[in-house]
Motif scaffolding. Structure first.
Motif, PDB file in Angstrom:
ATOM      1  N   GLY A 166     122.312  78.364  40.349  1.00 26.83           N
ATOM      2  CA  GLY A 166     123.125  78.639  41.381  1.00 26.83           C
ATOM      3  C   GLY A 166     124.150  78.320  42.088  1.00 26.83           C
ATOM      4  N   SER A 167     124.265  78.624  43.005  1.00 28.80           N
ATOM      5  CA  SER A 167     125.276  77.532  44.182  1.00 28.80           C
ATOM      6  C   SER A 167     124.729  77.960  45.989  1.00 28.80           C
ATOM      7  CB  SER A 167     127.304  78.730  44.139  1.00 28.80           C
ATOM      8  OG  SER A 167     127.361  78.516  42.508  1.00 28.80           O
ATOM      9  N   PHE A 168     124.997  77.259  45.948  1.00 28.83           N
ATOM     10  CA  PHE A 168     124.770  77.039  47.651  1.00 28.83           C
ATOM     11  C   PHE A 168     126.145  76.421  48.268  1.00 28.83           C
ATOM     12  CE2 PHE A 168     123.636  74.742  51.813  1.00 28.83           C
ATOM     13  CZ  PHE A 168     122.943  76.002  52.041  1.00 28.83           C
ATOM     14  N   LEU A 169     126.856  77.410  48.663  1.00 35.61           N
ATOM     15  CA  LEU A 169     127.845  77.220  50.219  1.00 35.61           C
ATOM     16  C   LEU A 169     127.890  77.333  51.832  1.00 35.61           C
ATOM     17  CD1 LEU A 169     131.008  77.446  50.322  1.00 35.61           C
ATOM     18  CD2 LEU A 169     130.781  79.554  49.843  1.00 35.61           C
ATOM     19  N   THR A 170     127.976  76.284  52.138  1.00 35.54           N
ATOM     20  CA  THR A 170     128.489  75.591  53.487  1.00 35.54           C
ATOM     21  C   THR A 170     129.758  75.820  54.083  1.00 35.54           C
ATOM     22  OG1 THR A 170     128.643  73.651  53.573  1.00 35.54           O
ATOM     23  CG2 THR A 170     125.354  75.726  53.802  1.00 35.54           C
ATOM     24  N   MET A 171     129.715  76.470  55.476  1.00 33.13           N
ATOM     25  CA  MET A 171     131.202  76.428  56.267  1.00 33.13           C
ATOM     26  C   MET A 171     131.074  76.247  57.770  1.00 33.13           C
ATOM     27  SD  MET A 171     133.838  79.293  54.346  1.00 33.13           S
ATOM     28  CE  MET A 171     131.824  80.367  54.194  1.00 33.13           C
ATOM     29  N   SER A 172     131.367  75.463  58.098  1.00 37.09           N
ATOM     30  CA  SER A 172     131.047  75.025  59.586  1.00 37.09           C
ATOM     31  C   SER A 172     131.954  74.829  60.627  1.00 37.09           C
ATOM     32  CB  SER A 172     129.973  73.980  59.813  1.00 37.09           C
ATOM     33  OG  SER A 172     129.625  72.872  59.341  1.00 37.09           O
ATOM     34  N   THR A 173     132.525  74.666  61.578  1.00 36.92           N
ATOM     35  CA  THR A 173     133.222  73.869  62.892  1.00 36.92           C
ATOM     36  C   THR A 173     132.463  74.286  64.134  1.00 36.92           C
ATOM     37  OG1 THR A 173     135.098  75.070  63.911  1.00 36.92           O
ATOM     38  CG2 THR A 173     134.359  76.514  63.930  1.00 36.92           C
ATOM     39  N   GLU A 174     132.758  72.629  64.399  1.00 34.73           N
ATOM     40  CA  GLU A 174     132.124  72.719  65.943  1.00 34.73           C
ATOM     41  C   GLU A 174     132.830  71.816  66.823  1.00 34.73           C
ATOM     42  OE1 GLU A 174     128.420  69.660  64.713  1.00 34.73           O
ATOM     43  OE2 GLU A 174     129.661  69.665  63.479  1.00 34.73           O
ATOM     44  N   GLN A 175     132.997  72.797  68.236  1.00 32.75           N
ATOM     45  CA  GLN A 175     134.295  72.833  69.006  1.00 32.75           C
ATOM     46  C   GLN A 175     133.205  71.644  70.570  1.00 32.75           C
ATOM     47  OE1 GLN A 175     137.555  72.699  69.422  1.00 32.75           O
ATOM     48  NE2 GLN A 175     136.912  71.028  71.249  1.00 32.75           N
ATOM     49  N   TYR A 176     133.613  70.708  70.712  1.00 36.96           N
ATOM     50  CA  TYR A 176     132.803  69.549  71.184  1.00 36.96           C
ATOM     51  C   TYR A 176     134.232  69.542  72.849  1.00 36.96           C
ATOM     52  CZ  TYR A 176     129.350  67.993  68.424  1.00 36.96           C
ATOM     53  OH  TYR A 176     128.545  67.521  67.594  1.00 36.96           O
ATOM     54  N   VAL A 177     133.253  69.778  74.344  1.00 37.70           N
ATOM     55  CA  VAL A 177     134.476  69.740  75.781  1.00 37.70           C
ATOM     56  C   VAL A 177     133.950  68.352  76.795  1.00 37.70           C
ATOM     57  CG1 VAL A 177     134.584  72.015  75.147  1.00 37.70           C
ATOM     58  CG2 VAL A 177     133.194  71.378  76.363  1.00 37.70           C
ATOM     59  N   SER A 178     135.297  68.433  77.075  1.00 35.95           N
ATOM     60  CA  SER A 178     134.231  66.654  78.290  1.00 35.95           C
ATOM     61  C   SER A 178     133.799  67.540  79.121  1.00 35.95           C
ATOM     62  CB  SER A 178     136.201  66.195  78.533  1.00 35.95           C
ATOM     63  OG  SER A 178     135.855  65.615  79.020  1.00 35.95           O
ATOM     64  N   VAL A 179     133.064  67.253  79.564  1.00 36.20           N
ATOM     65  CA  VAL A 179     132.059  67.515  80.414  1.00 36.20           C
ATOM     66  C   VAL A 179     131.949  65.870  81.980  1.00 36.20           C
ATOM     67  CG1 VAL A 179     131.125  68.941  79.661  1.00 36.20           C
ATOM     68  CG2 VAL A 179     130.433  66.589  79.627  1.00 36.20           C
ATOM     69  N   GLY A 180     133.806  65.080  81.265  1.00 37.48           N
ATOM     70  CA  GLY A 180     133.686  64.145  82.272  1.00 37.48           C
ATOM     71  C   GLY A 180     134.531  62.859  82.023  1.00 37.48           C
ATOM     72  N   GLU A 181     134.777  61.916  82.187  1.00 37.57           N
ATOM     73  CA  GLU A 181     135.550  60.737  82.083  1.00 37.57           C
ATOM     74  C   GLU A 181     135.297  59.875  80.274  1.00 37.57           C
ATOM     75  OE1 GLU A 181     137.182  56.111  83.380  1.00 37.57           O
ATOM     76  OE2 GLU A 181     135.280  57.432  84.485  1.00 37.57           O
TER      77      GLU A 181
ATOM     78  N   THR B  95     127.823  73.919  46.435  1.00 34.44           N
ATOM     79  CA  THR B  95     127.013  73.108  45.815  1.00 34.44           C
ATOM     80  C   THR B  95     126.980  73.859  44.239  1.00 34.44           C
ATOM     81  OG1 THR B  95     126.324  71.189  46.951  1.00 34.44           O
ATOM     82  CG2 THR B  95     125.214  71.045  44.879  1.00 34.44           C
ATOM     83  N   HIS B  96     126.815  73.488  42.719  1.00 35.76           N
ATOM     84  CA  HIS B  96     126.411  74.429  41.660  1.00 35.76           C
ATOM     85  C   HIS B  96     125.697  73.696  40.639  1.00 35.76           C
ATOM     86  CE1 HIS B  96     127.541  77.796  39.104  1.00 35.76           C
ATOM     87  NE2 HIS B  96     127.425  77.594  37.981  1.00 35.76           N
ATOM     88  N   PHE B  97     124.441  74.173  40.051  1.00 36.51           N
ATOM     89  CA  PHE B  97     123.973  74.019  39.802  1.00 36.51           C
ATOM     90  C   PHE B  97     124.131  74.173  37.904  1.00 36.51           C
ATOM     91  CE2 PHE B  97     122.081  72.631  43.832  1.00 36.51           C
ATOM     92  CZ  PHE B  97     121.612  71.336  43.496  1.00 36.51           C
ATOM     93  N   ILE B  98     123.527  73.559  36.934  1.00 38.00           N
ATOM     94  CA  ILE B  98     124.395  74.738  35.521  1.00 38.00           C
ATOM     95  C   ILE B  98     123.248  73.828  34.605  1.00 38.00           C
ATOM     96  CG2 ILE B  98     125.020  74.484  33.460  1.00 38.00           C
ATOM     97  CD1 ILE B  98     127.611  73.856  35.007  1.00 38.00           C
ATOM     98  N   PRO B  99     121.484  75.290  34.546  1.00 32.25           N
ATOM     99  CA  PRO B  99     120.546  74.360  34.133  1.00 32.25           C
ATOM    100  C   PRO B  99     120.755  73.310  32.355  1.00 32.25           C
ATOM    101  CG  PRO B  99     120.803  76.413  33.512  1.00 32.25           C
ATOM    102  CD  PRO B  99     122.179  75.979  34.666  1.00 32.25           C
ATOM    103  N   VAL B 100     120.103  72.791  31.944  1.00 28.72           N
ATOM    104  CA  VAL B 100     120.407  71.807  30.580  1.00 28.72           C
ATOM    105  C   VAL B 100     118.765  72.116  30.150  1.00 28.72           C
ATOM    106  CG1 VAL B 100     122.416  70.893  31.082  1.00 28.72           C
ATOM    107  CG2 VAL B 100     120.534  69.754  32.031  1.00 28.72           C
ATOM    108  N   ASN B 101     118.708  71.331  29.224  1.00 32.28           N
ATOM    109  CA  ASN B 101     117.744  70.462  28.614  1.00 32.28           C
ATOM    110  C   ASN B 101     118.544  69.387  27.934  1.00 32.28           C
ATOM    111  OD1 ASN B 101     115.437  70.800  27.155  1.00 32.28           O
ATOM    112  ND2 ASN B 101     115.351  72.904  26.530  1.00 32.28           N
TER     113      ASN B 101
END
Length: 198
Positions: free
Chosen positions: A104-119, A132-138
């Motif tokens: 099987g496969s596992f895919l993640t996508m993200s975006t993070e926005q940080y904002v200023s709250v002071g100096e 990530t992709h997994f291929i079964p083997v023996n």
């Protein structure tokens, strides 16, 4: 001469599996919405605030010519930074087993926005992608399930994993938030960030 990063804060997340209101349907897509806030303090091994660090490097390949460049350990060369941000992420999961996948496969996508709250609070946006992709083997027959007898089902937990990871940052990124190579979730056999930071 160690540099330690202490983080105090928390986050709140809302996780929504996309099953089309059918609780018995397998969940392939998941959406995540979150907010976070933390105060970050850079310090030495004795837990005293530390604003600067020295980075030795060689010039023009000459091993005897070294320079110590002074680096800020946190945003704005402050000993404390405040990080306040929001995150949106999506994941796609077709793994046969989440704890010990073989196919099987596992895919993640993200975006993070940080904002200023002071100096001493930076503003930046970070995007991440991982597949990530997994291929079964023996290949190895040590385990009994990898050499089943006629009529028995195969129970061999061997697989090859292929992974592609990427990211991008725009804005004023604090050094301790940089991408790094090395560690259990990156390149095994190396300590965190031993292969590179950028």
């Amino acid at each position: 001469d160690l540099v330690r990063v202490q983080r105090t804060g928390g986050n709140l997340q809302y996780i929504r599996p996309l099953r089309g209101n059918d609780p018995y349907k397998r969940n392939l897509w998941t959406l995540i919405f979150g907010v976070s806030g933390q105060e970050v303090t850079t310090m030495n091994g004795r837990q005293q605030p530390r604003k600067y660090g020295a980075a030795p490097f060689t010039n023009n390949g000459d091993p005897y010519a070294s320079t110590d460049e002074i680096l800020c350990l946190a945003y704005n060369c402050a000993s404390n930074n405040q990080l306040v941000g929001a995150r949106i992420a999506a994941s796609y999961n077709t793994l046969n087993d989440n704890k010990n996948p073989r196919s099987g496969s596992f895919l993640t996508m993200s975006t993070e926005q940080y904002v200023s709250v002071g100096e001493n609070s930076p503003t930046f946006n970070r995007q991440r992608f991982s597949a990530t992709h997994f291929i079964p083997v023996n290949f190895f027959k040590f385990y009994k399930g990898c050499r089943p007898k006629k009529g028995e089902p195969e129970d061999c937990s061997q697989s090859i994993a292929l992974q592609l990871t990427g990211g991008n940052v725009s804005g004023s990124l604090p050094p301790y938030e940089a991408f790094c190579l090395g560690g259990n979730n990156s390149v095994r056999g190396y300590y965190d960030c031993d292969l590179g930071v950028g």
